[in-house]
Design an enzyme around this catalytic site. Structure first.
Site, PDB file in Angstrom:
ATOM      1  CG  ASP A  30     -11.675   2.434 -10.173  1.00  0.00           C
ATOM      2  OD1 ASP A  30     -12.528   1.667 -10.794  1.00  0.00           O
ATOM      3  OD2 ASP A  30     -11.646   3.006  -9.177  1.00  0.00           O
TER       4      ASP A  30
ATOM      5  CE1 TYR B  43     -24.639   5.130  -0.559  1.00  0.00           C
ATOM      6  CE2 TYR B  43     -25.325   6.137  -2.478  1.00  0.00           C
ATOM      7  CZ  TYR B  43     -24.261   5.398  -1.663  1.00  0.00           C
ATOM      8  OH  TYR B  43     -23.127   5.429  -2.012  1.00  0.00           O
TER       9      TYR B  43
ATOM     10  CD  GLU C 181      -2.562   1.722   0.488  1.00  0.00           C
ATOM     11  OE1 GLU C 181      -2.587   3.012   0.165  1.00  0.00           O
ATOM     12  OE2 GLU C 181      -2.729   0.903  -0.260  1.00  0.00           O
TER      13      GLU C 181
ATOM     14  NE  ARG D 159     -16.226   4.349  -2.560  1.00  0.00           N
ATOM     15  CZ  ARG D 159     -15.873   3.728  -3.514  1.00  0.00           C
ATOM     16  NH1 ARG D 159     -14.735   2.809  -3.284  1.00  0.00           N
ATOM     17  NH2 ARG D 159     -16.266   3.577  -4.723  1.00  0.00           N
TER      18      ARG D 159
END
Length: 398
Positions: free
Chosen positions: A299, A222, A39, A113
């Site tokens: 992505d 939402y 990461e 998320r």
């Protein structure tokens, strides 16, 4: 249950510790394949955004063993409610909730998320077959006869039998042999925030996914965090480019673009104090998904426009497909990655095109918008949702 491999692979290196990278590590572990996740960030951040996970994604979260960790914070919306952003009139209400869960054998969830990433990260940390390292900025890749070497910006190296690049839409590794070029700006930007449910106008606190359509704009909101918060996203036409996913956005800039909204929506968009902004990107030419012992995922491979709520789910699908491909052909990672690419390319092309089509429909104006609204009012709800069986009914290849 994990599938046994004919001959265990040495470590697979995963560049990127986002949703796609962590899901891939878990999927590989289920196939008894060890991995090392690299990461770039020194510490994982708190991402203030929501995410919608259709049945094709929640089915994978169950397979990866993280669904029980998410059930308390996930929200299962009752319906998709569509309204005219300028008049506030209801256009349609399409079923989610029990209807879609029964139809596809898995629920439709809305999540923060942060909660999804946290659950994946906790599962990774507790699996001895996975090593995760932060502050590891992969700058280049080097192919060798028996594997791949990831070279860090500080000169350090990590080796593995294969490498999966899951480093996002602005992928630094996509240009290293995969093609596709740099992402281009689509002329649209999105702003997002998460606010307490108590801060939302009372008329908008129901357990639905809400979609407001207007000329060159749409707004989605939402519930997340077990209904205690609401994720809010607005997408506008705009000429400026924001260079990352997390650029601060001036409250006044958002406010100036809400003047034509219906009163209830205008009130909602006026509530947040802070916004984050990002530019919507697309690739002129799709990159190769696999080159030798290297593969792209999520992505980095196919940035999908957010008009179908499938960007994160495509990364989850990629994760289980690439893991199964490596498990089925452990002696030849290059051949396994080629099989992964053949499987995923048609699927992600179809999803990307469906998302682009939705974007065109959402932002119609004039006669075209009036025709769209009339069609939405009269189409049978179950018939409309049945059009997406190909999307939500997807299951990984055997």
């Amino acid at each position: 249950m994990a599938h046994a491999t004919a001959a265990p692979l040495d470590q697979v290196v995963i560049a990127g510790g986002g949703i796609g990278g962590l899901a891939t590590a878990l999927a590989l572990a289920r196939e008894n394949i060890p991995s090392e996740v690299l990461e770039r960030r020194p510490v994982f951040g708190e991402d203030g955004a929501g995410i919608q996970i259709g049945p094709n994604g929640t089915r994978i979260l169950a397979e990866l063993g993280v669904r029980p960790m998410l059930e308390e914070c996930a929200t299962t919306p009752d319906a998709l409610r569509i309204r005219d952003a300028m008049t506030g009139r209801d256009l349609a209400r399409f079923p989610l909730g029990p209807w879609i869960a029964e139809r596809h054998g898995a629920p439709y969830w809305t999540l923060h998320r942060r909660d999804l990433h946290r659950a994946l990260l906790e599962a990774v940390k507790h699996d001895p077959r996975i090593r995760i390292r932060t502050d590891m900025n992969v700058a280049a890749l080097s192919d060798e006869p028996e594997g791949v070497t990831a070279v860090m910006a500080d000169g350090g190296v990590t080796k593995g039998s294969a490498l999966i690049a899951a480093d996002g839409a602005w992928s630094a590794l996509r240009n290293d042999g995969f093609g596709g070029g740099a992402p281009r700006y689509t002329g649209k930007c999105a702003v997002r925030t998460v606010l307490p449910a108590s801060s939302v106008p009372e008329g908008l606190r129901g357990p639905d996914v809400n979609l407001w359509l207007g000329p060159d704009v749409h707004v989605v909101h939402y519930p997340v965090s077990a209904g205690e918060a609401v994720a809010l996203v607005a997408i506008f036409d705009d000429g400026r480019i924001a260079g990352d996913w997390n650029s601060p956005c001036d409250r006044g800039w958002v406010g100036a673009r809400r003047q034509r909204f219906a009163p209830l929506l205008k009130d909602l968009v006026a509530r947040p104090d802070t916004w984050r902004r990002w530019s919507l990107l697309a690739l002129e030419t799709p990159p190769k998904l696999a080159v030798g012992r290297r593969a792209l995922l999520g992505d980095a491979a196919h940035p999908v426009l957010p008009f179908l709520a499938q960007g994160g789910v495509m990364a989850l699908e990629d994760a289980v497909v690439v893991a199964r491909a490596l498990a089925a052909d452990p002696r030849d990672p290059a051949r396994a990655f080629a099989a992964y690419a053949r499987d995923r390319a048609p699927r992600v092309r179809r999803v990307a095109e469906a998302s682009r089509k939705n974007g065109r429909i959402y932002h119609m104006e004039g006669v075209m918008a009036a025709t769209r609204n009339l069609a939405l009012r009269h189409i049978p709800p179950e018939h409309f949702m049945g059009r997406y069986d190909w999307l939500y009914g997807w299951t990984p290849p055997a």
